[in-house]
Design an enzyme around this catalytic site. Structure first.
Site, PDB file in Angstrom:
ATOM      1  N   ARG B 120       0.826  -1.199   0.000  1.00 23.29           N
ATOM      2  CA  ARG B 120       0.000   0.000   0.000  1.00 23.29           C
ATOM      3  C   ARG B 120       0.864   1.254   0.000  1.00 23.29           C
ATOM      4  O   ARG B 120       0.586   2.218  -0.705  1.00 23.29           O
ATOM      5  CB  ARG B 120      -0.944  -0.031   1.214  1.00 23.29           C
ATOM      6  CG  ARG B 120      -1.744   1.221   1.460  1.00 23.29           C
ATOM      7  CD  ARG B 120      -2.755   1.473   0.348  1.00 23.29           C
ATOM      8  NE  ARG B 120      -3.430   2.745   0.554  1.00 23.29           N
ATOM      9  CZ  ARG B 120      -2.920   3.923   0.212  1.00 23.29           C
ATOM     10  NH1 ARG B 120      -1.735   3.992  -0.361  1.00 23.29           N
ATOM     11  NH2 ARG B 120      -3.604   5.028   0.407  1.00 23.29           N
ATOM     12  N   ILE B 134      -1.897   7.010   8.272  1.00 18.58           N
ATOM     13  CA  ILE B 134      -2.918   5.990   8.504  1.00 18.58           C
ATOM     14  C   ILE B 134      -2.580   4.777   7.642  1.00 18.58           C
ATOM     15  O   ILE B 134      -3.207   4.557   6.607  1.00 18.58           O
ATOM     16  CB  ILE B 134      -4.325   6.515   8.139  1.00 18.58           C
ATOM     17  CG1 ILE B 134      -4.555   7.898   8.763  1.00 18.58           C
ATOM     18  CG2 ILE B 134      -5.403   5.556   8.576  1.00 18.58           C
ATOM     19  CD1 ILE B 134      -5.851   8.545   8.375  1.00 18.58           C
ATOM     20  N   PRO B 135      -1.588   4.009   8.018  1.00 19.48           N
ATOM     21  CA  PRO B 135      -1.266   2.832   7.197  1.00 19.48           C
ATOM     22  C   PRO B 135      -2.390   1.778   7.259  1.00 19.48           C
ATOM     23  O   PRO B 135      -3.032   1.622   8.294  1.00 19.48           O
ATOM     24  CB  PRO B 135       0.016   2.296   7.834  1.00 19.48           C
ATOM     25  CG  PRO B 135       0.044   2.842   9.205  1.00 19.48           C
ATOM     26  CD  PRO B 135      -0.728   4.129   9.199  1.00 19.48           C
ATOM     27  N   HIS B 136      -2.627   1.121   6.105  1.00 14.61           N
ATOM     28  CA  HIS B 136      -3.614   0.031   6.075  1.00 14.61           C
ATOM     29  C   HIS B 136      -3.238  -0.910   4.946  1.00 14.61           C
ATOM     30  O   HIS B 136      -2.567  -0.519   3.997  1.00 14.61           O
ATOM     31  CB  HIS B 136      -5.023   0.573   5.872  1.00 14.61           C
ATOM     32  CG  HIS B 136      -5.132   1.566   4.761  1.00 14.61           C
ATOM     33  ND1 HIS B 136      -5.076   2.926   4.980  1.00 14.61           N
ATOM     34  CD2 HIS B 136      -5.251   1.410   3.427  1.00 14.61           C
ATOM     35  CE1 HIS B 136      -5.183   3.565   3.825  1.00 14.61           C
ATOM     36  NE2 HIS B 136      -5.283   2.671   2.853  1.00 14.61           N
ATOM     37  N   PRO B 137      -3.649  -2.171   5.041  1.00 13.92           N
ATOM     38  CA  PRO B 137      -3.294  -3.127   3.985  1.00 13.92           C
ATOM     39  C   PRO B 137      -3.995  -2.774   2.673  1.00 13.92           C
ATOM     40  O   PRO B 137      -5.040  -2.129   2.670  1.00 13.92           O
ATOM     41  CB  PRO B 137      -3.790  -4.467   4.515  1.00 13.92           C
ATOM     42  CG  PRO B 137      -4.733  -4.144   5.602  1.00 13.92           C
ATOM     43  CD  PRO B 137      -4.380  -2.805   6.134  1.00 13.92           C
TER      44      PRO B 137
END
Lengths: 576, 228
Positions: B120, B134-137
Site C-alpha cells: 500500500r 494511517i497505514p492500512h493493507p
C-alpha cells in the site's frame, strides 16, 4: 362446540392443510351434484312450461307469449335480483380472473328462473349458459361456506361449471373441456382432477334422474373420402355463420340500446318480434332441440330453401331475444343454427352434384353444429367433444376435427375473440393466469412502494440539502411543505448533479428552485399497467406515490421487476 | 408452527401486503388465523426453495444495525489499543514494529499483513499530513481480523513517511478491517477528526489511552450529531 366449528373449516385440518387435493375432490363431488341438480331442474321446468303453453300456440295472440316471458325475466333480473341481463358466462370468467371466483349466492338461481321464463315462453336462447352461471355460483357459495382460499374457490367454480354442462348434456368430457378452455383458461393438474370428478358426478346425477340417454341419438354413418372433402366447404359455411351470428347479435345490442325505454319494455318488444317471426318459421322458437333431433335423424322435411330460411330466421330470432334483453345462452341456438347450416349445405351439394356419394344429411347437420360451436366459442376442443358426446357417434371423428379446426381458424380471422371473451377483452379485463396483464393486475401499488426516501423542506439551502443527500440511499427526494406536509415536488439527483459540485451555489440556491414542481405522480388505487405505460412514455424509472396531497413513497421499475418475477413464479408454479 | 404474519413476512423477506394477498389467494402454504400464520416449517422451506426465495431464521438483522452504528471509531480504537514509544527510523522498520503490536495475530498473518502494508505504501504514502499517517493493507485481510480495529502508535522519533506535506510523522493509526465497508466508514470518521486542528494539537501532547478515547468519543458524538 369446537367440533361444530372445525367441520366448517376443513382447510384447517392438519391433513388437508398442506395437500388440499383430497379436500377439493370431495367438495368437488358435492358441487358437481348440486350443479347437476340445477341443470336438471331447469330442464324439467322448461319441459313443464312448454307443455303448459303448448295449447296456446295456435291462438292468434300467441306472439305475445315470448314478449310476456322476456318482460317477466327482465323485470325479475333487474328489479328483484338487481343483476344485469345476459347469459352470465363473461361474469363468471371475470370473477375468476379478478376476484378469485367470488360470485353472489343469488346468482345460483336468478339466471335459472329468468332463462326459464324467456325460453319456456318461446324466446330463442339456450339454457346452458344460465346453468353454467348457477353452477359456478353454487361452487363459489360452497367454497365460501367452507372458508376456502381464492385458488381453491376458483377450482370449485370450475367444478360447478363442469358439473352443470355435464348434467345438462349428460356429457362429462365436454364439461371438463369447456371449463378448462373457456372458464379457467389454464390446464393444471391440480384443477383437472377435482373438475373431472365434479363433471362425473354431475353427469351421474342426471343419469340417475333422467336415465342414461344420449341427447341426439344418431344412427351409424359411413364416412368416405368424398365426405371429408365436402366437409371443407362446410367449415367455411359454418365460420361464415358464426361471424354472422356474432355480428348480428352485436348490431342488435347497438340498435336496442338506442331505444329509450325501460329495459323490461325493451325485452317485451324483442319478444314480440320473435313471436311474430315464429308464426312464419316455427323452428326459430325456443331452444330448438326438437328440430335438431329431426335433422340428425334425417327426417327433416323442408328442402334447401326452407333450411336456409330457417337458418337465417334462427339467427334473427336469437339476436332479437338476447340483444333486446331476454335472458339465456348462445349454446343451444348455436347448435340449431349449425345444424340448419349443415343441412342446407348438404342439400346444396346434392343439388349441384347430384351424383356425389355423400353420407346422409344427419351427419352434415352434426358437423355443422361442431363447426358453429368451435367458431363462436373459439374453442375447437369443446366443439369436438360436445358433438361427440351428445350424438354418440364416434365414426364422424375425422370430419369433425377438420370442420372444427378450420372453422375456428377462419372465424378467428374475422372475430379474434370468442363470443364469451369479447366484451372482457375489449375492456382489457380478460386476465388469464400467468399472463402479463394478470400479474400486473394482482400486484397492488401498496406492495411495490418504497418508503425509504428522505423528505426535505422547500426552504432548505443547497448546502444543507447536500447533507441529506449524504445520508440518503436514494436518488429521489420529495419536497414537502414544512407546516402542512403537502407534497410540492421532487428533486432528482440526475437533474441537479452539475450544481452539486459548484460551491458558489451552495448558499445561493434553495431546494424550491431546483425541484421539479410538476412530476408525474401515482395514486394508491392506480393500475400498475397504466403506471408502467406512463413510465415508458415519459422515460421514467420511478414515480412518486401521492395520496391526499401527501408523499407516501416511490414506485420504481427495479423493485417492480423483483415483485413481478416473484408473482409470475408463484402464479405459474404448480400448487405446493 | 405458529408465528405472527409480520414475522413470517420478515423471514421470507416479503412485503406484508403481498404475503397477506398470497395467503388469501392460496399461493403459499400458510393459513391465517387472526394475525397469526400457521404453517409447517419444512413445507414452507420447500416452497421457498421452489420460488427461489430465501427463508431464514436470521438474527443478522441486528448485526447490520451495529455496523456503522454509534461509537464505531471509539470501539475500534479500544479493540486495537494505544502504544507509545514505538521505535524505528524508516517506514519499513516502523511498520514492522507496528505489526508486532497487533493483538491476536499468528506469525504468518503478521508477515502477510506487513507485505500488504508495504504494498500500500508503494502505491502512495499513507502519511496524510500534519505528522499523522494511517497505514492500512492494500486489500482487506482474509483471516485473522474479525472486528474492525485501529492500533494507535506514538513513535519514539518522528520518521520521514514521504507525507503529502513532507512533515515527519509521529503518530500512526494502523487501520485493520474485515470488510471494505467498515474500512471506508472508519477512514471517513478518522479523517474527520484529523481535519480538526484541535485534535491534531491534542495528539502532539502524547495523551494516554484513556484521554485519547475520551477525546475520540467527543469527536465522534460531534460527527453523529451532524449526521455524517
Amino acid at each position: 362446540m369446537k367440533k361444530l366449528i372445525s367441520w366448517r373449516y376443513p382447510a384447517r385440518l392438519p391433513f388437508f392443510r398442506m395437500d388440499d387435493r383430497l379436500l377439493l375432490i370431495s367438495i368437488g363431488v358435492i358441487v358437481g351434484i348440486c350443479s347437476g341438480l340445477a341443470a336438471i331442474g331447469l330442464n324439467r321446468s322448461l319441459i313443464f312450461m312448454l307443455e303448459g303453453l303448448h295449447h296456446l300456440r295456435h291462438l292468434w295472440w300467441a306472439f305475445l307469449l315470448p314478449a310476456a316471458g322476456a318482460m317477466a325475466s327482465s323485470i325479475f333480473l333487474e328489479k328483484i335480483m338487481k343483476e344485469g341481463a345476459g347469459h352470465g358466462v363473461p361474469e363468471v370468467i371475470y370473477s375468476v380472473s379478478r376476484y378469485g371466483g367470488l360470485l353472489r349466492f343469488r346468482s345460483s338461481f336468478s339466471r335459472l328462473i329468468s332463462a326459464c321464463l324467456t325460453i319456456g315462453s318461446g324466446g330463442s336462447a339456450g339454457p346452458e349458459a344460465p346453468v353454467v352461471m348457477s353452477g359456478a355460483a353454487i361452487g363459489s357459495t360452497i367454497a365460501r361456506f367452507f372458508y376456502l382460499n381464492d385458488r381453491q374457490r376458483t377450482t370449485l367454480v370450475g367444478c360447478g361449471a363442469a358439473g352443470a354442462i355435464a348434467g345438462i348434456f349428460n356429457a362429462p368430457l365436454t364439461g371438463i373441456i369447456f371449463t378448462m378452455e373457456i372458464i379457467l383458461g389454464e390446464w393444471s393438474m391440480v384443477n383437472i382432477i377435482p373438475i373431472a370428478v365434479a363433471a362425473v358426478s354431475g353427469a351421474e346425477i342426471s343419469r340417475i334422474l333422467q336415465g342414461n340417454s344420449i341427447v341426439f341419438e344418431s344412427s351409424g354413418f359411413h364416412i368416405t373420402g368424398v365426405d371429408l372433402f365436402a366437409s371443407l366447404g362446410l367449415a367455411v359455411v359454418a365460420s361464415f355463420a358464426s361471424v354472422l351470428l356474432t355480428r348480428t347479435l352485436r348490431r342488435m345490442h347497438g340498435v336496442s340500446s338506442k331505444v329509450k325505454v325501460p329495459l323490461w319494455v325493451r325485452a317485451g318488444i324483442g319478444g314480440c318480434a320473435v313471436g311474430l317471426l315464429g308464426f312464419v318459421v316455427p323452428e326459430a322458437m325456443g331452444e330448438g332441440y326438437h328440430s335438431i333431433h329431426a335433422m340428425i335423424q334425417g327426417v327433416f322435411k323442408g328442402g334447401m330453401g326452407i333450411a336456409a330460411i330457417a337458418f337465417l330466421a334462427k339467427i334473427l330470432a336469437t339476436s332479437l331475444t338476447l340483444g333486446w334483453g331476454g335472458s339465456g345462452g348462445i349454446f343451444a341456438p348455436c347448435l340449431v343454427i349449425g345444424s340448419f347450416a349443415g343441412l342446407a349445405y348438404h342439400r346444396f351439394v346434392l343439388f349441384a352434384f347430384p351424383s356425389a356419394m355423400l353420407v346422409n344429411e344427419g351427419c352434415f347437420a352434426l358437423l355443422g353444429m361442431a363447426g358453429m360451436m368451435s367458431g363462436i366459442l373459439q374453442a375447437p376442443l369443446t366443439g369436438i367433444f360436445l358433438i361427440l358426446e351428445i350424438t354418440g357417434s364416434y365414426e364422424v371423428m375425422l370430419p369433425l376435427i377438420i370442420v372444427s379446426a378450420i372453422s375456428t381458424t377462419i372465424t378467428h380471422y374475422f372475430e379474434p375473440a370468442s363470443f364469451y371473451h369479447k366484451d372482457l377483452k375489449e375492456r382489457g379485463e380478460l386476465l388469464r393466469p400467468g399472463t402479463d396483464s394478470r400479474v400486473l393486475a394482482d400486484i397492488s401499488i401498496r406492495e411495490v412502494i418504497e418508503r425509504d426516501c428522505i423528505a426535505v423542506s422547500p426552504h432548505t439551502l443547497l448546502r444543507e440539502f447536500l447533507y441529506t443527500v449524504k445520508r440518503s440511499t436514494r436518488n429521489y427526494f420529495p419536497v414537502e411543505d414544512e407546516e402542512t406536509g403537502r407534497f410540492l415536488g421532487m428533486i432528482r439527483l440526475e437533474h441537479i448533479r452539475p450544481y452539486l459540485f459548484n460551491s458558489v451555489m451552495y448558499d445561493t440556491v434553495f431546494v424550491e428552485q431546483i425541484m421539479d414542481a410538476n412530476p408525474e405522480t401515482v395514486r394508491y388505487d392506480d393500475n400498475l399497467s397504466e403506471v408502467l405505460e406512463t413510465m415508458d412514455a415519459k422515460r421514467l424509472f420511478s414515480m412518486p406515490v401521492v395520496s391526499n396531497d401527501r408523499f407516501v413513497g416511490m414506485v420504481s421499475k427495479a423493485t417492480l421487476l423483483d415483485k413481478y418475477r416473484d408473482e409470475l413464479n408463484v402464479q405459474t408454479s404448480q400448487a405446493f | 408452527m405458529k408465528l405472527t404474519i409480520d414475522e413470517i413476512a420478515r423471514r421470507l423477506e416479503l412485503n406484508l401486503d403481498t404475503l397477506e394477498r398470497w395467503i388469501r389467494q392460496g399461493r403459499i402454504p400458510v393459513k391465517k388465523r387472526g394475525d397469526e400464520g400457521i404453517f409447517n416449517e419444512p413445507e414452507l422451506k420447500r416452497w421457498a426453495v421452489a420460488q427461489r426465495r430465501s427463508y431464514t431464521v436470521s438474527t443478522q438483522g441486528n448485526r447490520s444495525e451495529q455496523d456503522g452504528g454509534t461509537c464505531m471509531l471509539t470501539t475500534a480504537m479500544e479493540q486495537g489499543g494505544c502504544f507509545t514509544g514505538v521505535g524505528g527510523s524508516t517506514t519499513e522498520t516502523v511498520l514492522k514494529a507496528c505489526v508486532e503490536l497487533v493483538p491476536g495475530l499468528s506469525t504468518e498473518t503478521a508477515q502477510e499483513l506487513y507485505i500488504q502494508l508495504m504494498a500500500r505504501e508503494e502505491l502512495i504514502s499513507t502519511g496524510v499530513g500534519k505528522g499523522v499517517a494511517i497505514p492500512h493493507p492494500r486489500n482487506p485481510l482474509g483471516q485473522g481480523i474479525e472486528t474492525p480495529m485501529i492500533i494507535t502508535c506514538f513513535l519514539e522519533n518522528p520518521v520521514d513517511f514521504k507525507s503529502i506535506d513532507d512533515l515527519p510523522v509521529s503518530v500512526l493509526f494502523l487501520l485493520l478491517n474485515p470488510s471494505i465497508e467498515d474500512h471506508l466508514n472508519l477512514l471517513s470518521r478518522l479523517s474527520f477528526c484529523l481535519r480538526e486542528d484541535s485534535f491534531v494539537r491534542f495528539l502532539k501532547t502524547y495523551p494516554n489511552e484513556e484521554q485519547l478515547l475520551d477525546m475520540v468519543k467527543k469527536m465522534e458524538a460531534k460527527i453523529e450529531s451532524k449526521g455524517i
